[in-house]
Design an enzyme around this catalytic site. Structure first.
Site, PDB file in Angstrom:
ATOM      1  N   TYR A  47      47.896  68.138-152.367  1.00  0.00           N
ATOM      2  CA  TYR A  47      48.725  68.495-153.521  1.00  0.00           C
ATOM      3  C   TYR A  47      47.979  69.350-154.533  1.00  0.00           C
ATOM      4  O   TYR A  47      48.599  70.090-155.275  1.00  0.00           O
ATOM      5  CB  TYR A  47      49.188  67.227-154.261  1.00  0.00           C
ATOM      6  CG  TYR A  47      50.213  66.408-153.540  1.00  0.00           C
ATOM      7  CD1 TYR A  47      49.855  65.476-152.570  1.00  0.00           C
ATOM      8  CD2 TYR A  47      51.570  66.560-153.832  1.00  0.00           C
ATOM      9  CE1 TYR A  47      50.811  64.719-151.912  1.00  0.00           C
ATOM     10  CE2 TYR A  47      52.535  65.798-153.183  1.00  0.00           C
ATOM     11  CZ  TYR A  47      52.149  64.882-152.228  1.00  0.00           C
ATOM     12  OH  TYR A  47      53.102  64.131-151.577  1.00  0.00           O
ATOM     13  N   GLU A  58      47.174  57.920-145.963  1.00  0.00           N
ATOM     14  CA  GLU A  58      46.272  57.916-147.124  1.00  0.00           C
ATOM     15  C   GLU A  58      45.513  56.601-147.320  1.00  0.00           C
ATOM     16  O   GLU A  58      45.492  56.054-148.431  1.00  0.00           O
ATOM     17  CB  GLU A  58      47.055  58.210-148.406  1.00  0.00           C
ATOM     18  CG  GLU A  58      47.709  59.566-148.425  1.00  0.00           C
ATOM     19  CD  GLU A  58      48.175  59.992-149.808  1.00  0.00           C
ATOM     20  OE1 GLU A  58      48.287  59.126-150.696  1.00  0.00           O
ATOM     21  OE2 GLU A  58      48.402  61.194-150.006  1.00  0.00           O
ATOM     22  N   ARG A  92      59.484  63.340-141.301  1.00  0.00           N
ATOM     23  CA  ARG A  92      58.391  62.362-141.314  1.00  0.00           C
ATOM     24  C   ARG A  92      58.844  61.142-142.111  1.00  0.00           C
ATOM     25  O   ARG A  92      59.208  61.257-143.277  1.00  0.00           O
ATOM     26  CB  ARG A  92      57.134  62.972-141.951  1.00  0.00           C
ATOM     27  CG  ARG A  92      56.036  61.963-142.030  1.00  0.00           C
ATOM     28  CD  ARG A  92      54.725  62.414-142.616  1.00  0.00           C
ATOM     29  NE  ARG A  92      54.027  61.187-142.937  1.00  0.00           N
ATOM     30  CZ  ARG A  92      53.514  60.880-144.116  1.00  0.00           C
ATOM     31  NH1 ARG A  92      53.528  61.738-145.101  1.00  0.00           N
ATOM     32  NH2 ARG A  92      52.949  59.710-144.309  1.00  0.00           N
ATOM     33  N   GLU A 152      52.090  66.077-146.162  1.00  0.00           N
ATOM     34  CA  GLU A 152      52.729  66.029-147.486  1.00  0.00           C
ATOM     35  C   GLU A 152      52.206  67.162-148.345  1.00  0.00           C
ATOM     36  O   GLU A 152      51.000  67.460-148.347  1.00  0.00           O
ATOM     37  CB  GLU A 152      52.400  64.724-148.230  1.00  0.00           C
ATOM     38  CG  GLU A 152      53.189  63.535-147.795  1.00  0.00           C
ATOM     39  CD  GLU A 152      52.845  62.289-148.600  1.00  0.00           C
ATOM     40  OE1 GLU A 152      52.564  62.393-149.818  1.00  0.00           O
ATOM     41  OE2 GLU A 152      52.858  61.206-148.002  1.00  0.00           O
ATOM     42  N   ASN A 178      47.492  65.228-146.494  1.00  0.00           N
ATOM     43  CA  ASN A 178      48.369  65.243-147.663  1.00  0.00           C
ATOM     44  C   ASN A 178      47.619  65.999-148.742  1.00  0.00           C
ATOM     45  O   ASN A 178      46.607  65.526-149.262  1.00  0.00           O
ATOM     46  CB  ASN A 178      48.665  63.814-148.146  1.00  0.00           C
ATOM     47  CG  ASN A 178      49.582  63.066-147.199  1.00  0.00           C
ATOM     48  OD1 ASN A 178      50.052  63.612-146.198  1.00  0.00           O
ATOM     49  ND2 ASN A 178      49.844  61.806-147.512  1.00  0.00           N
ATOM     50  N   HIS A 197      52.461  52.898-144.354  1.00  0.00           N
ATOM     51  CA  HIS A 197      52.481  53.732-145.566  1.00  0.00           C
ATOM     52  C   HIS A 197      52.498  52.776-146.762  1.00  0.00           C
ATOM     53  O   HIS A 197      53.525  52.573-147.417  1.00  0.00           O
ATOM     54  CB  HIS A 197      53.710  54.649-145.553  1.00  0.00           C
ATOM     55  CG  HIS A 197      53.657  55.763-146.561  1.00  0.00           C
ATOM     56  ND1 HIS A 197      53.793  57.093-146.241  1.00  0.00           N
ATOM     57  CD2 HIS A 197      53.486  55.744-147.903  1.00  0.00           C
ATOM     58  CE1 HIS A 197      53.715  57.845-147.326  1.00  0.00           C
ATOM     59  NE2 HIS A 197      53.533  57.042-148.360  1.00  0.00           N
TER      60      HIS A 197
END
Ligand code: NOJ
Length: 510
Positions: A335, A193, A102, A406, A333, A147
């Site tokens: 985390y 994002e 990616r 991500e 994404n 991005h």
């Protein structure tokens, strides 16, 4: 005398001998065709900042004019020099055994000053070379169009996302990319994002164009109560225009899919009270529904409408029609998981990321952390949150295919090479989150792929090079890539080989 790191390595090695595959996790737990990859983004890795006709972008200008805002004062002028070393990087990926990469396209490399300035053939040629190298190595390109970086010309002209004129610019840029690369790129995402960078750019004033107003901050210009929603509205409509164009003119011919990537924390109520339960729901809504509800249902979520009107724009009938163009995939994404505390009934600091939802996010309950902390504040290791977010998104958005675009672990930059390279905490983090995906798959989640952030150390926005996310360590002076223990672990997992410290092989090869 065995050091703590040494002890942990011995324990993992023992586990490796007992476990059938990569330290307790087996690739066979994932369906055939599931994509495993690694991710990067243009500004964070490419460097070559004015080379071969590339124009300046907003991050070039911001890091040059506001170097004091970047923790180590550095910038992405050289970054990981991926522009020149992409062949080596593809080779690294091939050795890791990933099936997809990616990356994002630098808008200013393709259209140095936007639509009116014309296409830069050298920019097109670079991504053609990269895509060719990937395909020759059996690695599927997974492309993000935006991005965080965009031509400075457009930042100046429109305040980036504040002026509606940016919609046509993005539509045009996306079209150039579909036309140039779509015969080989089958997985597209419009934005990375937007929910996160909009808040940093227009609410908290940290990312370019650094707009904000009290109580969030004292910037030279901006309105934290209104601008984030105007900018988001323009992004949602830019996305919709690009999806419309792709569906109408490219999809059948090129046979690809398109979607959008949203930053998603999972919010747990701090206390088991109605107030905090509602606060967690509100935080999820302001984080996820803000973008995905319009894209899926043509309208902003009820909670946002109630709390933000009249600052939240309305969708016109024409806009609603454009939003009927459906996406094929959702990029997540993810985390961390964090606690949400209500700020409607109890006083809080609201000058924060969740402040607009009247929520305060914290990683601690009664002095106990929700998970092990990582180098980035607010990012905790809470693997079960992955399964929860997958279930949540699957339920709300009708089982749409999901890619974890991500997921990764940050460590502090350190001169202690043993700690830097033997990144056991990253191995544990990745194994935990992948196990959580495997468990979600067993319960029916429609997940199609997973990308580690990141393939290699890179420019971490306001943190510069002070935190490291890479499977590969990058020496900033020499640009030498060296696999960390996590790279060896990922390769063992992907290739199903027995983990007898395979990182040594990777290092010998590199
Ligand atoms: C999300 C962003 O997409 C990426 O650019 C960033 O480096 C990572 N998260 C880590 O913060």
């Amino acid at each position: 005398m065995v050091t703590a790191t040494g002890m942990a390595i011995l324990l993992l090695a023992a586990l490796a001998i007992l476990a059938p595959s990569a330290w307790g996790l087996d690739r066979a737990e994932f369906p055939p065709g599931f994509l495993f990859g690694a991710a990067t983004s243009a500004y964070q890795v490419e460097g070559a900042y004015l080379e071969d006709g590339k124009g300046r972008n907003n991050w070039d200008v911001f890091t040059h004019t506001h170097s004091g805002n970047i923790l180590d004062g550095r910038n992405g002028d050289v970054a990981a020099d991926h522009y020149h070393r992409y062949m080596e990087d593809v080779d690294i990926m091939h050795k890791l055994g990933v099936s997809s990469y990616r990356f994002s396209i630098s808008w200013a490399r393709i259209l140095p000053s936007g639509r009116l300035g014309g296409v830069n053939p050298a920019g097109i040629a670079f991504y053609n070379r990269l895509i060719a190298a990937l395909l020759q190595n059996g690695i599927e390109p997974f492309v993000t169009l935006h991005h965080f970086d965009l031509p400075q010309e457009l930042e100046t002209r429109y305040g980036s996302w504040l002026g509606a004129g940016i919609r046509e610019e993005f539509d045009y840029y996306a079209d150039v990319c579909f036309q140039a690369f779509g015969d080989r790129v089958k997985l597209w995402t419009t934005f990375n994002e937007p929910n996160l960078f909009i808040k940093h750019a227009y609410m908290l004033g940290r990312y370019p164009p650094n707009h904000c107003s009290p109580p969030f901050g004292n910037c030279n210009s901006g309105n934290s109560q209104r601008e984030p929603y105007v900018a988001a509205h323009n992004i949602i409509m830019s996305h919709a225009a690009a999806v419309h164009n792709y569906n109408k003119n490219y999809k059948v011919k090129q046979g690809g899919s398109i979607g959008i990537i949203i930053a998603m924390k999972f919010y747990e109520p701090l206390r088991n009270t109605t107030e905090d339960i509602l606060a967690a729901q509100r935080a999820m809504s302001f984080e996820i529904h803000w973008f995905l509800d319009p894209i899926f249902f043509g309208e902003y979520p009820k909670e946002m409408r109630e709390m933000l009107s009249p600052n939240l724009p309305e969708f016109t009938p024409v806009e609603k029609r454009l939003l009927q163009n459906k996406v094929d995939l959702i990029g997540i994404n993810h985390y961390t998981t964090i606690y949400a505390k209500d700020c409607i009934y109890s006083p809080c600091n609201l000058k924060t990321y969740e402040g607009n939802a009247l929520v305060f996010a914290t990683g601690e309950r009664d002095g106990v952390q929700i998970g092990k902390s990582t180098a980035l504040a607010g990012f905790y290791d809470v693997p079960e949150g992955m399964e929860k977010i997958l279930e949540y998104v699957n339920k709300r958005y009708g089982n749409t295919p999901i890619y974890i675009t991500e997921n990764g672990y940050s460590q502090h930059s350190s001169n202690n090479m043993e700690d830097t390279m033997n990144d056991i905490d990253r191995v544990n983090y990745l194994r935990g989150y992948l196990s959580s995906i495997s468990s979600a798959l067993r319960r029916g989640a429609n997940v199609r792929g997973y990308f580690v952030w990141s393939l290699m150390d890179n420019f971490e926005w306001l943190f510069g090079f002070t935190v490291k996310f890479g499977l590969y360590h990058v020496d900033l002076a020499t640009q030498k890539r060296t696999p960390r223990m996590s790279a060896g672990w990922y390769r063992d997992f992907l290739t199903g080989s027995r983990p007898v410290d395979k990182v040594q092989d990777l290092r010998a090869d590199s």
